[in-house]
Design an enzyme around this catalytic site. Structure first.
Site, PDB file in Angstrom:
ATOM      1  N   CYS A   1      75.653 -26.257  15.189  1.00  0.00           N
ATOM      2  CA  CYS A   1      77.015 -25.709  15.196  1.00  0.00           C
ATOM      3  C   CYS A   1      77.082 -24.276  15.705  1.00  0.00           C
ATOM      4  O   CYS A   1      78.152 -23.816  16.104  1.00  0.00           O
ATOM      5  CB  CYS A   1      77.627 -25.783  13.801  1.00  0.00           C
ATOM      6  SG  CYS A   1      77.661 -27.439  13.100  1.00  0.00           S
TER       7      CYS A   1
ATOM      8  N   HIS B   1      86.083 -29.659  15.561  1.00  0.00           N
ATOM      9  CA  HIS B   1      84.832 -28.895  15.625  1.00  0.00           C
ATOM     10  C   HIS B   1      83.836 -29.592  16.546  1.00  0.00           C
ATOM     11  O   HIS B   1      82.978 -30.357  16.095  1.00  0.00           O
ATOM     12  CB  HIS B   1      84.265 -28.783  14.209  1.00  0.00           C
ATOM     13  CG  HIS B   1      82.915 -28.134  14.130  1.00  0.00           C
ATOM     14  ND1 HIS B   1      82.496 -27.144  14.993  1.00  0.00           N
ATOM     15  CD2 HIS B   1      81.878 -28.327  13.252  1.00  0.00           C
ATOM     16  CE1 HIS B   1      81.268 -26.764  14.662  1.00  0.00           C
ATOM     17  NE2 HIS B   1      80.868 -27.476  13.615  1.00  0.00           N
TER      18      HIS B   1
ATOM     19  N   CYS C   1      78.650 -21.964   9.604  1.00  0.00           N
ATOM     20  CA  CYS C   1      77.496 -22.619   8.997  1.00  0.00           C
ATOM     21  C   CYS C   1      76.824 -23.516  10.030  1.00  0.00           C
ATOM     22  O   CYS C   1      77.425 -23.877  11.045  1.00  0.00           O
ATOM     23  CB  CYS C   1      77.913 -23.419   7.768  1.00  0.00           C
ATOM     24  SG  CYS C   1      79.168 -24.663   8.098  1.00  0.00           S
TER      25      CYS C   1
END
Length: 397
Positions: free
Chosen positions: A96, A348, A379
């Protein structure tokens, strides 16, 4: 030999709309690398002062580095975007935090004098490459208890956060999700996203169309509607599709330069990179990663959270945001936090998200010249966190 590090500035950043992953989504019939090409070309179009041959490197991230987002993605996209063959490129994977890692890697090149101008960003086609697909997890992770077996499923790590911090309730998570949708809807209505999102022509089952708006945006979301959603990761759980980011396809790109190169080329710097940090936490409590990363980045900068006027935090799950707020001492309804909404509303696309945060922060800086410092943080799967502190350069000469 002593050397002085150079200051690194953010000039511009853009993204595609974020489309629903899977058949029927806007980008289902579009290649991932072509999405990245679109945003790179848009950066060059928006910054005509930059001769393409002055780009010194292209760093692009993807979590699933296979198929149409495989090869050496930065080089692949540089060539497809029409940059001269003299411009190199490379690929990055920190899940991520891919785009943020591309950013700090490119910033390192600039700071050390190895480059003057670097393009950075990320792409994730989660429709073509679902998270974890074609990944062969080493069985020793579980058999030797290196990680808890829930660490590989992000939704389960979010449920673990609820377990670890029972005062962070489902009702709190749902309330945060509703507010994220509201803020994102307002940002679209007020034209914020039109400045950041690049429309892209795409071919779909219905023919050619233009992907120009985030497909998962639900501005009519209510607490009542969220309360009744199923909890797919655990019977009687607290994590739902409504308080989580949807699976999405998207691409982002940003333009970084040294202060000297920006001045030479007539590029207008909008933010200065002040400090950054990465940190590790228990893999099964992945969402806690931004807490130590934020604290480290602030310590490096000699700042406190009170010095930050804008906060752009990713939202894979509402409880992840709540746990960060709890860990650093910020109220979830703080006006500084995600003023344009976050991933719960827009989605996302993993490695692409970091530049979305940067672009939204830069826009917020322009709207708030009274704010001097801001943060982008998120995160990372398998128990990590990332944070970058930025300085607002709008109106500071």
């Amino acid at each position: 030999m002593e050397r002085t590090l150079r200051e690194v500035v953010y000039v511009d950043g853009v993204r595609t709309a974020f489309g629903r992953a899977g058949p029927g989504g806007a980008f289902w019939r579009t290649r991932a690398d072509d999405m990245a090409v679109k945003v790179v070309r848009e950066l060059l179009r928006r910054n005509p002062e930059l001769p393409p041959e002055r780009v010194d490197d292209v760093a692009l991230a993807a979590t699933a580095q296979v198929g149409d987002q495989g090869l050496t993605l930065g080089r692949d996209v540089a060539l497809l975007a029409g940059l001269p063959h003299t411009v190199p490129g490379f690929a990055v994977d920190r899940m991520c935090a891919g785009a943020l890692t591309a950013t700090t890697a490119g910033a390192g090149e600039i700071a050390m004098g190895a480059a003057d101008v670097v393009l950075v960003g990320g792409v994730e086609h989660m429709g073509h490459h679902p998270m974890g697909d074609d990944v062969d997890f080493n069985p020793r992770f579980v058999s030797e208890r290196i990680v808890d077996d829930s660490a590989a499923v992000m939704g389960q790590t979010a449920e673990n956060l609820h377990d670890a911090f029972p005062h962070l309730t489902k009702k709190d998570a749902d309330a945060y999700a509703v507010e994220s949708q509201r803020r994102a809807g307002r940002a679209w209505d007020e034209g914020v996203m039109e400045e950041l999102v690049v429309p892209m022509s795409v071919f779909t089952d219905e023919g050619w169309t233009v992907a120009e708006r985030d497909e998962l945006l639900r501005t009519d979301t209510t607490l009542e509607a969220l309360a009744g959603l199923r909890t797919p990761f655990r019977a009687g759980g607290r994590v739902t599709a409504g308080n989580s980011a949807g699976l999405t396809d998207g691409a982002t790109a940003a333009l970084l330069a040294s202060e000297e190169a920006a001045a030479e080329l007539g590029l207008e710097p909008r933010m200065r990179l002040v400090s950054f940090a990465y940190a590790g936490v228990q893999p099964e409590l992945m969402g806690l990663g931004p807490v130590p990363a934020t604290n480290r980045a602030l310590e490096q900068a000699g700042l406190t959270l009170d010095d930050l006027g804008l906060l752009e935090l990713n939202e894979p799950f509402a409880v992840q945001v709540l746990s960060w707020c709890d860990g650093v001492g910020v109220s979830p309804d703080d006006a500084r936090l995600n003023p344009y909404g976050g991933a719960i509303a827009c989605g996302h696309p993993l490695a692409a998200t970091g530049v979305r945060l940067m672009a939204q922060l830069a826009h917020g800086f322009r709207e708030r010249p009274d704010v001097r410092y801001g943060l982008t943080a998120l995160c990372i799967g398998l128990g990590m966190g990332a944070a970058i502190v930025w300085e607002n350069l709008h109106g500071r000469g």
